[in-house]
Design a protein around this motif. Sequence first.
Motif: not given
Length: 560
Positions: A375, A377, A381-382
């Motif tokens: 993933n 950041g 992000k995520n």
Amino acid sequence: MKKIFGIYILTAAFILSAGCTKLDQTFYDKVTPETFYKSEKDIKAALYRPFTHARWYLGADRWNLQEYTADHFAITTKGRHWYNGGENERYHYHRWTPDDGWIWGTWRGTLMGVALALDTKKDLEKLDYTKFALTQADKDDHLNQLNTLIAFFYLRGLDYFGGLPVFESLEGESLPRNTDLETFTHIETLLKTAIEKLPKKKAGDKEEGALRQAAAATLLATLYFNAEAYINKPMFAECKKLCQDILAKTYGEYSLDASWYGPHAFSNDKSPEIIWSIPSEFNKLQYDWFYANFYHYNTNKYFDIDGGNNNGSHLQPSRKPTGELYTADFKLGSPYEQFSDQDLRKKPYKYLGGGRYEGMFIVGPHLTPSGAVINGGEEYKNLPLTFVDQVGRFSEVGPGKRYASVNVLPSKMSEGEENTGVRLVKVPVPNNADKSLRWGADNPAIRLTEIQYMLAECLLREGDKAGAAALINPVRKRAFTGGADPDPVTAANLDEYRMLREWGIEFLGEGRRRTDLIRWKKFTTETWWDHQPSARHYNRFPVPTQAISGNNNLKQNDGY
């Protein structure tokens, strides 16, 4: 120079003495070579010191000036990261100034390299080598390796700045710049002298960092190859002759490597095409300066190694935000898409274990070796990371967002994201299981392919396109399964742009692109991604403000 170098020596002496506890020492009012050198080991330690400077010099600021100012690499602003006060944009748009740091680092590093080599040469000249069980041939070899190294630093400095202060001892102070021609002639003289006395490489010899006859001959060929840019005098005929002699093994035993990765792999010290390399070894003199800048914060998971990165550099995009290729808009740039889809190098980089690997790019979905999603950041992000051959704020496209569709998405230096751009993995990176191999690949500073391409370009300029193609195609073929090249160079398709394309494919990321563009008069006259033609004086960098402030005898380059 004397003042600066004196400070360097005194600082080194202080550092060395700070750890001493022995009190029964003999002190001298003057250290001489005769009192300092006690063994062959001391001689070699002194000889190696300017070579460690060359290891540093081949990367960082010097690479930056060659690649970020040209059509292959960029450091885009990625949200809150990498604006750096506009520095990256200044280099990309050709708006740099005498105050910019990469320029000062390169000027200072060039002359420091000359000074270090000269200081060692001065000491070794005074030694009686027979007292160390060495011969006159050994002494000639050492002195002419240093002559070659001095010429190397001056050649690079001439390429960046034009004429430099030419000095042959460390006694001078506040020296003015010599002319372009005087600097050129000094380099030429050093190399011609070195060629006469350096040993040749013999079959089976490893490359361990020594400068042999072919290295000096290649540097001289390079000087002639770019002479029109340096002294306004084409010298392609002189370059052609040297290249022919090198390929004919007049200067030593070299041959084209059978594989595309051979000159870059962990055991490239055994590659038959390496003419000069800078040794590298894990936790020693590592060839790794690029690692942090080239890769994403989470790319260590992709490589399956420890350590982080800062996600700066990437290839300039081949595609618009809409997915269309830029090739219809300009003839330069688009580095990733210059590679054929069948080219083995175009595969995503994958470490296969046991020192084996494939591909040399990070592109597409970012996955661990086991296939798990990595993933982001920042903008992602995520969310799964996917590296794209595009520049644009794709995370800001959609209903209620900044841009309604990719059709209106700008693509420029200020518009990067954390997944922007294809990443180059030209130096292989092993996983943690093979950590001992990390940075085992030496830096191939000069390789035989460079000679073949120089000769090919010389033949092209003479009108012998078929002869040029015959030199380029064996290099291309090794990057295709069974040598089946779908787009070989021919007399019909070879022109200056195809020649530049071939230089760019084979030497992508090897710190020479600006010089190649200047030689073809395209560095300040052509368009590429987010870059328009610039003023002619940008073919050279300015003398840094810090250099002139310390030496008012230095004259600035025109236009700055």
